[in-house]
Each structure stands twice: as structure tokens, then as C-alpha cells.
Motif scaffolding. Structure first.
Motif, PDB file in Angstrom:
ATOM      1  N   ALA A 272       0.924  -1.058  -0.040  1.00 21.99           N
ATOM      2  CA  ALA A 272       0.009  -0.179   0.110  1.00 21.99           C
ATOM      3  C   ALA A 272       0.798   1.230  -0.021  1.00 21.99           C
ATOM      4  O   ALA A 272       0.563   2.340  -0.690  1.00 21.99           O
ATOM      5  CB  ALA A 272      -0.889  -0.206   1.224  1.00 21.99           C
ATOM      6  N   GLY A 273       1.881   1.187   0.555  1.00 22.83           N
ATOM      7  CA  GLY A 273       3.062   2.464   0.684  1.00 22.83           C
ATOM      8  C   GLY A 273       3.942   2.503  -0.449  1.00 22.83           C
ATOM      9  O   GLY A 273       4.637   3.230  -0.616  1.00 22.83           O
ATOM     10  N   THR A 274       3.929   1.440  -1.315  1.00 28.43           N
ATOM     11  CA  THR A 274       5.008   1.475  -2.253  1.00 28.43           C
ATOM     12  C   THR A 274       4.775   1.790  -3.604  1.00 28.43           C
ATOM     13  O   THR A 274       3.522   1.906  -4.007  1.00 28.43           O
ATOM     14  CB  THR A 274       5.340  -0.206  -2.494  1.00 28.43           C
ATOM     15  OG1 THR A 274       6.145  -0.525  -1.391  1.00 28.43           O
ATOM     16  CG2 THR A 274       6.497   0.047  -3.730  1.00 28.43           C
ATOM     17  N   SER A 275       5.474   2.697  -4.330  1.00 27.25           N
ATOM     18  CA  SER A 275       5.315   3.303  -5.500  1.00 27.25           C
ATOM     19  C   SER A 275       6.591   2.801  -6.347  1.00 27.25           C
ATOM     20  O   SER A 275       7.557   2.489  -6.071  1.00 27.25           O
ATOM     21  CB  SER A 275       5.398   4.719  -5.659  1.00 27.25           C
ATOM     22  OG  SER A 275       4.618   5.325  -4.718  1.00 27.25           O
ATOM     23  N   ALA A 276       5.983   2.664  -7.649  1.00 26.67           N
ATOM     24  CA  ALA A 276       7.084   2.170  -8.911  1.00 26.67           C
ATOM     25  C   ALA A 276       6.703   3.191 -10.182  1.00 26.67           C
ATOM     26  O   ALA A 276       5.569   3.420 -10.413  1.00 26.67           O
ATOM     27  CB  ALA A 276       6.883   0.771  -9.081  1.00 26.67           C
TER      28      ALA A 276
ATOM     29  N   VAL B 291      11.568   1.887  -7.765  1.00 28.21           N
ATOM     30  CA  VAL B 291      10.768   1.475  -6.752  1.00 28.21           C
ATOM     31  C   VAL B 291      11.050   2.002  -5.388  1.00 28.21           C
ATOM     32  O   VAL B 291      12.132   2.185  -5.056  1.00 28.21           O
ATOM     33  CB  VAL B 291      10.754   0.053  -6.677  1.00 28.21           C
ATOM     34  CG1 VAL B 291       9.758  -0.467  -5.419  1.00 28.21           C
ATOM     35  CG2 VAL B 291      10.340  -0.641  -7.669  1.00 28.21           C
ATOM     36  N   VAL B 292      10.237   2.919  -4.793  1.00 25.07           N
ATOM     37  CA  VAL B 292      10.132   3.618  -3.566  1.00 25.07           C
ATOM     38  C   VAL B 292       9.267   2.754  -2.781  1.00 25.07           C
ATOM     39  O   VAL B 292       8.056   2.894  -2.715  1.00 25.07           O
ATOM     40  CB  VAL B 292       9.627   5.164  -3.585  1.00 25.07           C
ATOM     41  CG1 VAL B 292      10.018   5.782  -2.443  1.00 25.07           C
ATOM     42  CG2 VAL B 292      10.610   5.774  -4.925  1.00 25.07           C
ATOM     43  N   SER B 293       9.733   2.204  -1.479  1.00 23.98           N
ATOM     44  CA  SER B 293       9.010   1.404  -0.344  1.00 23.98           C
ATOM     45  C   SER B 293       9.411   1.914   0.923  1.00 23.98           C
ATOM     46  O   SER B 293      10.249   1.424   1.327  1.00 23.98           O
ATOM     47  CB  SER B 293       9.336   0.039  -0.809  1.00 23.98           C
ATOM     48  OG  SER B 293       8.650  -0.833  -0.147  1.00 23.98           O
ATOM     49  N   PRO B 294       8.768   2.701   1.534  1.00 25.38           N
ATOM     50  CA  PRO B 294       8.756   3.125   3.070  1.00 25.38           C
ATOM     51  C   PRO B 294       8.734   1.901   3.734  1.00 25.38           C
ATOM     52  O   PRO B 294       7.675   0.883   3.670  1.00 25.38           O
ATOM     53  CB  PRO B 294       7.668   3.953   3.082  1.00 25.38           C
ATOM     54  CG  PRO B 294       7.186   4.503   1.889  1.00 25.38           C
ATOM     55  CD  PRO B 294       7.521   3.384   0.824  1.00 25.38           C
ATOM     56  N   ARG B 295       9.763   1.855   4.711  1.00 20.21           N
ATOM     57  CA  ARG B 295       9.560   1.014   5.779  1.00 20.21           C
ATOM     58  C   ARG B 295       8.673   1.091   6.795  1.00 20.21           C
ATOM     59  O   ARG B 295       7.920   2.148   6.924  1.00 20.21           O
ATOM     60  CB  ARG B 295      10.991   0.740   6.525  1.00 20.21           C
ATOM     61  CG  ARG B 295      12.025   0.166   5.505  1.00 20.21           C
ATOM     62  CD  ARG B 295      13.260  -0.215   6.008  1.00 20.21           C
ATOM     63  NE  ARG B 295      14.231  -0.924   5.306  1.00 20.21           N
ATOM     64  CZ  ARG B 295      15.345  -1.579   5.734  1.00 20.21           C
ATOM     65  NH1 ARG B 295      15.509  -1.652   7.068  1.00 20.21           N
ATOM     66  NH2 ARG B 295      16.004  -2.218   4.968  1.00 20.21           N
TER      67      ARG B 295
END
Length: 281
Positions: free
Chosen positions: A153-157, A277-281
Motif C-alpha cells: 500500500a505504501g510502495t510506488s513504482a 521502486v520507492v518502498s517506505p519501511r
């Protein structure tokens, strides 16, 4: 034999082999068809062979794993001691892989939760890693699924492609959008939205498009702690240069992966791809 929750994904997660081994993640391969020959992604076809085939305009198609292959994988994982399986896959909008996994899960010897992450590439890979870490900490199947879904849900590509032609040929983007991009000689930026690859912006030159991709990623990452993956196809110098700039620009960067995409994504994007890909922890 250890009792544990196991994580299964597919070959489009593009996780490094050592990472998969360390976390006990199993990947089921998709298939790439060049002409009349079929190859398993990740083991039987190189990205170089794919790029050459695309440049020569040879017919290239992809197909999902069979339900039988998933069934064999679930059985093998159960025999290794798994008491439950979380099976995380690329967007069902882009592939029938999720449906094949669902069919196989019905006959599995242990409970299997199949999840359409709506992701692809390391956007999927980061979900699998998060689920594996939860399982390693003693988490249940439900807890591992929740972790993966929260990560998705928090990841963008975001993607830069030299041309939309390959996406149009593969049916992954509308013909009208491809025609527009070609007619205006623009360089398209795309994003993963709702499980589909959608147009984001059009930029006039490759250098400006890549600079804009960098801006978008830096803005999206902000100051949060994030994992980032930079993907490419036949563009290693571009990818490494972008990764170096992101190391400087993203203050909360945790892990940074740079890798070439496999044949399944490459077949639909063509050489020159840059993806982040940007994926917040």
C-alpha cells in the motif's frame, strides 16, 4: 525439519538469489516465448538474448506459470516443514499468475494465502521480504499477509521507457497512448497505479525524462526511511548513475538495489528501461 510459515513469490520479484536463499523465499518462474521456443525466466533465458530478440523485432510473448507448477512448489515447500504458505504475486491486472496460484492453493497440503499485491519487480520483492521477516520473527500466515499488504500500500513504482511500442504490442498500455507518444517524439514516464502501468508524464528528451524521474522519486521518498530499487534493461550505466544521485538526494535511504529486470518485464518495456521502486519501511 523446522516448522515455519513459508513465503512463495514469482520470478518477476527480481530478488537477488542470495537474498532469497537467506530468507527462504521461493520464486515460481514465469515463461518467456521467443518465436516457437519457451524458456523459464531467471534460469533459461538471459536478458541479453531477450534484448537482441526485441531489437530484431522477433515475436516475444510471456505466459503465467501453470497451476501444476504452483501445486508442485506448494507441495515441496510443505514437505520442507512449512505449516502455512503466503504466496505473493505480481498484479493480476498484468498477468494470470495470481489466478494460477489460487487454483493450486485449493489442493495444497497446508493452508495457502494467495495475495495479489498489485505490484511488480522489486515493488513485489520488497513485499516478499517484509513478509519473510515477519515469518522469521514467528509471525502467523495472517500476520505475514498483513505485513505484505501494508508494504504494498505504501510502495510506488515509476518507469522511463525509450518507446511505448513494446508495451503497446504486449497489450499493457492503450494503443492511443502509444500512438500519441510516438507521434510527438516524447519520452514517456509511467507509474504503477491500481495494478496497471499508466502514463504519468511526457517529457521531450531522454535526459530530461530521467532527470524528472529522479525528481519524482526524491519527492516521493521525502525524509522517510525507505528502500529503493533501480531497475534497467540494457542500460547499466544509466541505472548506476541514477542510483548514485539518489544516494545523495534521499536522506532516509535504507537499502538500495540496482538490478537488470528479467525477461518478462523486459519483453514489455524494451531496451533502455529505467525503473525506480520507492518502498517506505
Amino acid at each position: 525439519m523446522s516448522r515455519h510459515v513459508a513465503i512463495v513469490t514469482d520470478s518477476t520479484a527480481y530478488l537477488p538469489p542470495l537474498t532469497m536463499e537467506r530468507h527462504g523465499i521461493t520464486a515460481v518462474p514465469l515463461t518467456v516465448v521467443l518465436g516457437d521456443r519457451a524458456f523459464e525466466e531467471g534460469t533459461e533465458i538471459s536478458t541479453r538474448s531477450l534484448a537482441l530478440a526485441l531489437q530484431k523485432r522477433r515475436p516475444v510473448t510471456t505466459s503465467r506459470p501453470s497451476p501444476q507448477l504452483f501445486a508442485e512448489t506448494y507441495r515441496r515447500v510443505a514437505e520442507s516443514g512449512a505449516t502455512g504458505i503466503v504466496s505473493l504475486h505480481l498484479s493480476a491486472e498484468l498477468s494470470g499468475t495470481y489466478d494460477a496460484a489460487v487454483l493450486a492453493a485449493r489442493e495444497a497440503p497446508v493452508p495457502v494465502r494467495v495475495v495479489d499485491t498489485g505490484m511488480i519487480a522489486m515493488a513485489l520483492g520488497f513485499c516478499a521480504l517484509a513478509a519473510a521477516e515477519t515469518a522469521e520473527a514467528g509471525g502467523t500466515v495472517d500476520e505475514a499477509v498483513t505485513t505484505a499488504e501494508k508494504r504494498a500500500a505504501g510502495t510506488s513504482a515509476y518507469f522511463y521507457v525509450d518507446t511505448l511500442d513494446y508495451l503497446r504490442r504486449g497489450g499493457r498500455i492503450g494503443a492511443a497512448q502509444a500512438l500519441l507518444g510516438s507521434a510527438l517524439a516524447v519520452k514517456p514516464l509511467l507509474q504503477l497505479e491500481g495494478g496497471r502501468i499508466e502514463p504519468l508524464e511526457k517529457v521531450r528528451t531522454a535526459s530530461k525524462a530521467i532527470a524528472r524521474l529522479e525528481e519524482i522519486v526524491a519527492e516521493r521518498a521525502g525524509s522517510a526511511q525507505v528502500d529503493i530499487a533501480v531497475h534497467h534493461l540494457s542500460a547499466p550505466e544509466r541505472a548506476e548513475a541514477l542510483a548514485e544521485r539518489l544516494r545523495v538526494r534521499v536522506p532516509g535511504l535504507a537499502d538500495l538495489h540496482v538490478s537488470e529486470v528479467g525477461a518478462v518485464i523486459g519483453a514489455h518495456t524494451g531496451p533502455g528501461l529505467l525503473g525506480v521502486v520507492v518502498s517506505p519501511r
